[in-house]
Design a protein around this motif. Structure first.
Motif, PDB file in Angstrom:
ATOM      1  N   PRO A  44       1.010  -6.978   5.415  1.00 11.20           N
ATOM      2  CA  PRO A  44      -0.083  -7.335   4.497  1.00 11.20           C
ATOM      3  C   PRO A  44       0.168  -6.746   3.112  1.00 11.20           C
ATOM      4  O   PRO A  44       0.877  -5.746   2.962  1.00 11.20           O
ATOM      5  CB  PRO A  44      -1.314  -6.698   5.143  1.00 11.20           C
ATOM      6  CG  PRO A  44      -0.775  -5.599   5.991  1.00 11.20           C
ATOM      7  CD  PRO A  44       0.613  -6.001   6.407  1.00 11.20           C
ATOM      8  N   THR A  45      -0.424  -7.371   2.113  1.00  9.44           N
ATOM      9  CA  THR A  45      -0.365  -6.814   0.767  1.00  9.44           C
ATOM     10  C   THR A  45      -1.319  -5.629   0.699  1.00  9.44           C
ATOM     11  O   THR A  45      -2.039  -5.343   1.658  1.00  9.44           O
ATOM     12  CB  THR A  45      -0.762  -7.868  -0.283  1.00  9.44           C
ATOM     13  OG1 THR A  45      -2.060  -8.364   0.035  1.00  9.44           O
ATOM     14  CG2 THR A  45       0.247  -8.999  -0.330  1.00  9.44           C
ATOM     15  N   GLU A  46      -1.346  -4.954  -0.445  1.00  4.55           N
ATOM     16  CA  GLU A  46      -2.176  -3.753  -0.588  1.00  4.55           C
ATOM     17  C   GLU A  46      -3.641  -3.993  -0.253  1.00  4.55           C
ATOM     18  O   GLU A  46      -4.269  -3.186   0.408  1.00  4.55           O
ATOM     19  CB  GLU A  46      -2.075  -3.215  -2.018  1.00  4.55           C
ATOM     20  CG  GLU A  46      -0.897  -2.321  -2.232  1.00  4.55           C
ATOM     21  CD  GLU A  46      -0.898  -1.714  -3.616  1.00  4.55           C
ATOM     22  OE1 GLU A  46      -1.979  -1.429  -4.157  1.00  4.55           O
ATOM     23  OE2 GLU A  46       0.204  -1.528  -4.148  1.00  4.55           O
ATOM     24  N   ASP A  47      -4.194  -5.103  -0.724  1.00  8.77           N
ATOM     25  CA  ASP A  47      -5.615  -5.356  -0.479  1.00  8.77           C
ATOM     26  C   ASP A  47      -5.852  -6.138   0.814  1.00  8.77           C
ATOM     27  O   ASP A  47      -6.971  -6.534   1.109  1.00  8.77           O
ATOM     28  CB  ASP A  47      -6.261  -6.056  -1.669  1.00  8.77           C
ATOM     29  CG  ASP A  47      -5.704  -7.448  -1.919  1.00  8.77           C
ATOM     30  OD1 ASP A  47      -4.734  -7.840  -1.245  1.00  8.77           O
ATOM     31  OD2 ASP A  47      -6.248  -8.138  -2.795  1.00  8.77           O
ATOM     32  N   SER A  48      -4.794  -6.365   1.578  1.00 12.07           N
ATOM     33  CA  SER A  48      -4.851  -7.042   2.881  1.00 12.07           C
ATOM     34  C   SER A  48      -5.413  -8.461   2.813  1.00 12.07           C
ATOM     35  O   SER A  48      -5.878  -8.985   3.815  1.00 12.07           O
ATOM     36  CB  SER A  48      -5.654  -6.217   3.887  1.00 12.07           C
ATOM     37  OG  SER A  48      -4.993  -5.000   4.135  1.00 12.07           O
ATOM     38  N   SER A  49      -5.351  -9.078   1.659  1.00  8.43           N
ATOM     39  CA  SER A  49      -5.846 -10.451   1.540  1.00  8.43           C
ATOM     40  C   SER A  49      -4.736 -11.476   1.754  1.00  8.43           C
ATOM     41  O   SER A  49      -5.007 -12.662   1.890  1.00  8.43           O
ATOM     42  CB  SER A  49      -6.491 -10.668   0.169  1.00  8.43           C
ATOM     43  OG  SER A  49      -5.518 -10.549  -0.847  1.00  8.43           O
ATOM     44  N   VAL A  50      -3.493 -10.997   1.792  1.00  8.14           N
ATOM     45  CA  VAL A  50      -2.342 -11.885   1.923  1.00  8.14           C
ATOM     46  C   VAL A  50      -1.335 -11.253   2.882  1.00  8.14           C
ATOM     47  O   VAL A  50      -1.151 -10.040   2.884  1.00  8.14           O
ATOM     48  CB  VAL A  50      -1.665 -12.105   0.541  1.00  8.14           C
ATOM     49  CG1 VAL A  50      -0.434 -12.976   0.661  1.00  8.14           C
ATOM     50  CG2 VAL A  50      -2.636 -12.701  -0.457  1.00  8.14           C
ATOM     51  N   ILE A  51      -0.702 -12.095   3.683  1.00 13.89           N
ATOM     52  CA  ILE A  51       0.395 -11.637   4.534  1.00 13.89           C
ATOM     53  C   ILE A  51       1.701 -12.095   3.894  1.00 13.89           C
ATOM     54  O   ILE A  51       1.876 -13.281   3.611  1.00 13.89           O
ATOM     55  CB  ILE A  51       0.303 -12.226   5.968  1.00 13.89           C
ATOM     56  CG1 ILE A  51      -1.012 -11.848   6.633  1.00 13.89           C
ATOM     57  CG2 ILE A  51       1.506 -11.798   6.808  1.00 13.89           C
ATOM     58  CD1 ILE A  51      -1.141 -10.393   6.976  1.00 13.89           C
ATOM     59  N   ARG A  52       2.591 -11.161   3.670  1.00 12.65           N
ATOM     60  CA  ARG A  52       3.908 -11.453   3.097  1.00 12.65           C
ATOM     61  C   ARG A  52       4.896 -11.553   4.246  1.00 12.65           C
ATOM     62  O   ARG A  52       4.975 -10.660   5.082  1.00 12.65           O
ATOM     63  CB  ARG A  52       4.306 -10.324   2.150  1.00 12.65           C
ATOM     64  CG  ARG A  52       5.669 -10.460   1.548  1.00 12.65           C
ATOM     65  CD  ARG A  52       5.971  -9.203   0.703  1.00 12.65           C
ATOM     66  NE  ARG A  52       7.287  -9.247   0.160  1.00 12.65           N
ATOM     67  CZ  ARG A  52       8.374  -8.773   0.763  1.00 12.65           C
ATOM     68  NH1 ARG A  52       8.282  -8.215   1.944  1.00 12.65           N
ATOM     69  NH2 ARG A  52       9.549  -8.862   0.188  1.00 12.65           N
TER      70      ARG A  52
END
Length: 158
Positions: free
Chosen positions: A18-26
């Protein structure tokens, strides 16, 4: 997922986080045909949005188009990519949570301008000049007057 290099559908996920704010999965992927490595991003989409253009045409909302237009406004400005991504996510969430499936391009433009105004004055003026279709120097003076009336610094805001 189709490989952007060779077009093969035979790809494999090597790493997900997840990205830092957990809104996106990389996701880091590799093509099993040509060994090309690439990254994809997975986001939650609350609803399908349709944009009503000024001429009445209806087109699907395109997050990438929003990112590109903001990148143009922010070109050569001291704004980190993470801040841009966060702003785009905020704008998209606001649009999705509006309760409307169809959103006018004017509404999107106003929301973008509000966010840019808080982030960077130069980017705000650049975006406004295109969005509001500035024709003469007086149009720029008006927007600059609005900014200076606020009494805020005319550089990047924290």
């Amino acid at each position: 997922m189709r490989c952007p290099s060779c077009g093969s559908l035979d790809t494999q996920v090597k790493d997900s986080r997840p990205t830092e704010d957990s809104s996106v999965i990389r996701r880091r992927r590799v093509c099993l045909t040509c060994n090309f490595r690439f990254t994809t991003f997975e986001r939650v989409q609350l609803r399908e949005l349709t944009v009503i253009k000024r001429n009445g045409r209806r087109v699907p909302f395109d997050r990438d188009k929003l990112v590109r237009s903001l990148q143009i406004s922010l070109r050569k400005r001291p704004v980190e990519t993470e801040r841009l991504e966060k702003m785009v996510s905020t704008i998209v969430r606001e649009l999705e949570s509006s309760g409307e499936a169809e959103i006018s391009s004017e509404m999107i433009g106003e929301i973008v301008m509000e966010n840019l105004r808080q982030l960077d004055d130069v980017a705000y003026v650049r975006f406004a000049s295109v969005y509001r279709n500035f024709r003469e120097a007086k149009d720029f003076e008006t927007v600059l007057g609005e900014l200076s009336d606020e009494g805020l610094p005319t550089n990047v805001r924290k």
